[in-house]
Structures are given as C-alpha cells and as structure tokens.
Write an enzyme that holds these catalytic residues in place. Structure first.
Site, PDB file in Angstrom:
ATOM      1  N   ASP A 168       0.867  -1.180   0.000  1.00  0.00           N
ATOM      2  CA  ASP A 168       0.000   0.000   0.000  1.00  0.00           C
ATOM      3  C   ASP A 168       0.900   1.224   0.000  1.00  0.00           C
ATOM      4  OD1 ASP A 168      -2.149   1.662   0.100  1.00  0.00           O
ATOM      5  OD2 ASP A 168      -2.983   0.876   1.963  1.00  0.00           O
TER       6      ASP A 168
ATOM      7  N   ASP B 265      -2.751   2.162  -6.149  1.00  0.00           N
ATOM      8  CA  ASP B 265      -1.678   2.199  -5.149  1.00  0.00           C
ATOM      9  C   ASP B 265      -1.677   1.015  -4.204  1.00  0.00           C
ATOM     10  OD1 ASP B 265      -4.081   2.954  -3.983  1.00  0.00           O
ATOM     11  OD2 ASP B 265      -3.123   4.278  -2.528  1.00  0.00           O
ATOM     12  N   GLU B 266      -2.373  -0.044  -4.555  1.00  0.00           N
ATOM     13  CA  GLU B 266      -2.531  -1.151  -3.611  1.00  0.00           C
ATOM     14  C   GLU B 266      -2.632  -2.466  -4.371  1.00  0.00           C
ATOM     15  OE1 GLU B 266      -5.607  -2.313   0.067  1.00  0.00           O
ATOM     16  OE2 GLU B 266      -6.037  -0.647  -1.292  1.00  0.00           O
TER      17      GLU B 266
END
Length: 490
Positions: free
Chosen positions: A11, A105-106
């Site tokens: 993350d 983003d993860e």
C-alpha cells in the site's frame, strides 16, 4: 491459511498527496489535500500532515478547509498517478506472476508463486528490497504487510504505515487481531459495526466469542458466517492475477443542483456517451444499462434496464438511459447523475429496439419524401465529442503543471481576478519562487508533469534566483483574494 508469510500486501503511503509533495518541494512536510476543489468537492487523499487536523479521504472538501485552512488544496493529476502506478506494478510483477491490483496504489502479491522460499526471513528480505526499489524508482514510500492470508497481510500493512513493514508469523494471527476493532475486518462498515455494537460486540475477540449462530442472527447467513470465519482467522482466498470488470460507469457531481428537466436529460445523454467511450476503450459491450440519480436531499435512486443483447452503441445506451429517467422525479433538484453498463461481454448484438426506432423514423420520412431503395441499415454511432465554446485562457487549476517561456517549469498555486500565481520549482530543485501573471499571458502554457526521479537524460536547468519572498520581482499572489479558481494555500 498458509504456514508461511508468503502473501504480500503493498500500500503506497498517502499516494496522491505523496506524489504531489514529491513533485513540489515547497509542499514537503506540509499538509496537502488532493481532491475536488468545488463547493461539492470530496477529498481523494490527505497527506499525513493534514490527517493530524482530522482530514481524511471521502470527506467533503469544504469541511476539510474548515479543519485545515492552511493546507495546499490541489487538483488531482490522474495521468501522473497512473504512470507511477505502472512503475510500481511492474516491480511487483518481477516478484511473482500472481499480482492482484486493488487500485492504483494497492495490490496483493503471491510470493510463493514467484519462487520465494517459505520462510519469514526470505519474505521479509523480499519486502524490504521491494520498498527500496519503489523509492529508488519513484521517490515515494510504501508500506508492506506479510502474512499467511490476504486479510492478515492487509492488516499488517495498515499497522506498518507509514513507510514500514510488518510480518505476522503464522500461528500468531489471533494474538495480533483479537484486541483490534471489529472495523479492522474486511467488509465491516459503519452499519455492520453499529449493529454489532448494539449487541455489545466491539473487538475482533468479542466477535469470535459471540459465535457463528449469533452473528448469523444479527447479520444474516452470508454476512454473519463470513464474518465469523474471518474473526477466527480463517481466510483461504487466493491471490487472483486478473479481476474481470463487472461494469463500466461514469458519474458527475454538479456544483449546483440541476432543476431544469431538459438540462438533466442533456447531462444524462453526455454521460451515456462518455460511458460508451470507456466501454469501447476496454473492448467490451454490455446488456444492462443503469442510471444513478442523487437528489438534493442526498437520497439516491438507481434504475436499470436489460437489453435483448450486448451493445456498445451510444444511441442505444442514450435511449435506455432516457427511458429510465422518465420514471424519476427530478423537480426538486439533482446533485449527481451517473450512467453505467453491466452484464459485460466481448461481442455486440444489434439492438432490436433501436432498429425499430430507426425503421419508424424512416417510415415517417417516407410519408413526405420518396424512400431511397436499399437504405442503409442502422449503424452504431461513434460517441460524439461535446461541443466546445471558443477557446479562451486555460483554466489554471491549483496543482496543475505549467511552463513559462522565460522561467521554466512550475505549478499553479492559485488563480483569481484575472491573475494566475505560479511557483517555479521542479521535483529535484529547492523550493522555488512565486510569480504572478495575467491569465492570458502568452508566455505561460499548460505542461506535462515532470518525472519524480531525475534521470541522466533529464538535465533541465533549475530556475535561478532566491526563494519565494526574497525577490523584489516576485508579485504578490492573486489567490489571496478568495475569488476565481481558488488557491492551493501552501
């Protein structure tokens, strides 16, 4: 549940805001909020400095401004975020063929499928190396969680934030999870948490002790049974490399409620065209058209219609959306509209309703004009570009990139009363000076974002001169007037 911590959850830390801080040296260490800047804007991401003041994602921007008035409020630059995300996902792909992106983003990574030895030491070494590689490639920090299941890997990355790594050894999961709030468990939102709280259940341990039967009584069979399994540490969900999209949709929130029915219909048609353009861009078609209407009082209605076959024809989607809107009362005001298509397929089928409508139109025309033999059948339209007004000065939104013929690269700090204020700096420079120009200055141009990490081939000169405030040539910011496009207020 695996016997080794070979599931990794990555993350990125406050991703959008961190990108803005990395690209704007003057904002490093300062509160930054990225999101919609209008009166009905919503926060997409807040930096850790802004979170200290209570600002968080999904909060109304107006509320965020009250909590943290001195933060920099910036327009999102999604193309840059996507570009950086591709770099990060590429690094994950080097670790394993099984990478499950959850957002820009993860992502989850199955290290076992990548040949990483089934040991905590080996997994930790991979996680630390990944964090170093991401920072070297993007200049950004990331948090990593390692565990024997997806749920615990995600919990570990949350606990590691910001810029850390946490490994949960198999066999110790319940010791870590037990004291945590029930909201820690995936799928437990505010409504479920409130139902459990009324029953005296607030922690994960209390959830497990309540037993499956009690949770099923409170939440229903599917949700209650699933929650009990997760609360007792049972999570065998695999890392799935490709998640097939179930629908394609677009929506807009309006600065002022729409009360004119014709305007609502035009906006819905425009959204239908945008939805089909996105659908075609993905090479898909769909059978079910859905509209979403959020009214002035925040009540939200959805209506859907299933067609006889998949389509990617904008005329068909527009017509279906218009039919659905006929059954929705919009007289009191509409604050949000959306159009979506679900039931996706990889092929299209001519829509019989659209063909019938086209035939009826041709018949009506034939009543006054001779019909041409062999008339062409109905053809799918190409989504039409919205008509634009004659070009004027660009909209100088806070945070967007610009380039000046004399002063070089910079970003918009704010604009108003016919002026635009620009801070001239680059990701690798010291905090730069501020200058103000007329909004129609011919020497000022919109620009593409600069890379966050300087490469050998990028040796553009850093603008010379003292920092902001020390130069008599600098003009006071026009953004302080409180009108126009707004200000980043760094």
């Amino acid at each position: 549940m695996r016997g080794a911590p070979t599931i990794l959850h990555l993350d990125m830390d406050a991703f959008y805001a961190s990108v803005e801080q990395a690209s704007k040296p003057s904002l490093r260490g300062k509160p930054v909020v990225v999101g919609g800047l209008g009166p009905r804007g919503v926060v997409a991401t807040a930096s850790y400095e802004a979170r200290v003041f209570g600002v968080h994602s999904a909060m109304a921007t107006a509320q965020a401004r009250r909590l943290c008035p001195n933060a920099a409020y910036l327009t999102p630059r999604f193309e840059l975020y996507q570009r950086i995300s591709q770099v990060v996902m590429g690094l994950l792909g080097e670790l394993s063929p099984l990478v499950e992106p959850l957002s820009l983003d993860e992502a989850f990574v199955d290290l076992e499928a990548g040949g990483v030895p089934a040991s905590g030491a080996a997994a930790r070494a991979v996680g630390e190396r990944l964090r170093r590689d991401i920072e070297a490639a993007t200049g950004l920090t990331a948090s990593v969680g390692l565990a024997g299941s997806k749920m615990f890997a995600k919990i570990a990355s949350e606990e590691a934030k910001p810029n850390g790594l946490m490994l949960i050894e198999p066999g110790t999961e319940l010791d870590v999870l037990g004291p945590m709030s029930v909201r820690t468990i995936p799928g437990v939102g505010p409504a479920t948490a409130e139902t459990l709280r009324r029953a005296g259940i607030t922690t994960v341990t209390e959830t497990a002790e309540a037993g499956e039967d009690e949770l099923v009584r409170l939440l229903g069979k599917a949700h209650g049974g699933g929650l009990y399994a997760l609360a007792t540490g049972h999570d065998d969900r695999p890392v799935v490399a490709e998640r097939d999209a179930k629908s394609v949709s677009v929506e807009d929130t309006f600065a002022e409620d729409l009360t004119d029915r014709t305007r609502v219909q035009l906006e819905l048609a425009r959204l239908a065209d945008r939805c089909v353009a996105r659908l075609r861009g993905a090479g898909r078609s769909g059978r079910t058209v859905v509209i979403k209407v959020r009214r002035y009082d925040f009540s939200t209605l959805t209506r859907s219609e299933t067609l006889r076959g998949p389509t990617d024809d904008p005329a068909v989607v527009r017509e279906a959306a218009a039919r659905l809107l006929e059954h929705v009362d919009t007289t009191a005001g509409v604050r949000l509209l959306g159009v979506g298509v679900s039931g996706l397929a990889d092929y299209t089928q001519e829509d019989l309703f659209a063909q019938a409508a086209a035939g009826a139109a041709e018949a009506a025309a034939a009543a006054g004009t001779a019909t041409t033999a062999g008339a062409a059948p109905h053809e799918p339209e190409t989504p039409q570009e919205p008509q634009t007004a004659p070009e004027g000065p660009p909209r100088w939104l806070p945070g967007l990139d610009v380039r000046h013929d004399e002063h070089g690269a910079g970003w918009v700090q704010g604009s108003g009363v016919g002026r635009v204020t620009v801070r001239f700096e680059e990701p690798w420079s010291a905090p730069g000076r501020v200058r103000t120009f007329r909004v129609d200055d011919p020497a000022l141009h919109p620009a593409e974002p600069l890379p966050l990490v300087r490469t050998e081939g990028d040796q553009s000169p850093v603008p010379a001169g003292p920092p902001d405030g020390a130069s008599p040539a600098a003009v006071p910011s026009a953004a302080g007037g409180g009108s126009g496009e707004g200000s980043s207020s760094p």
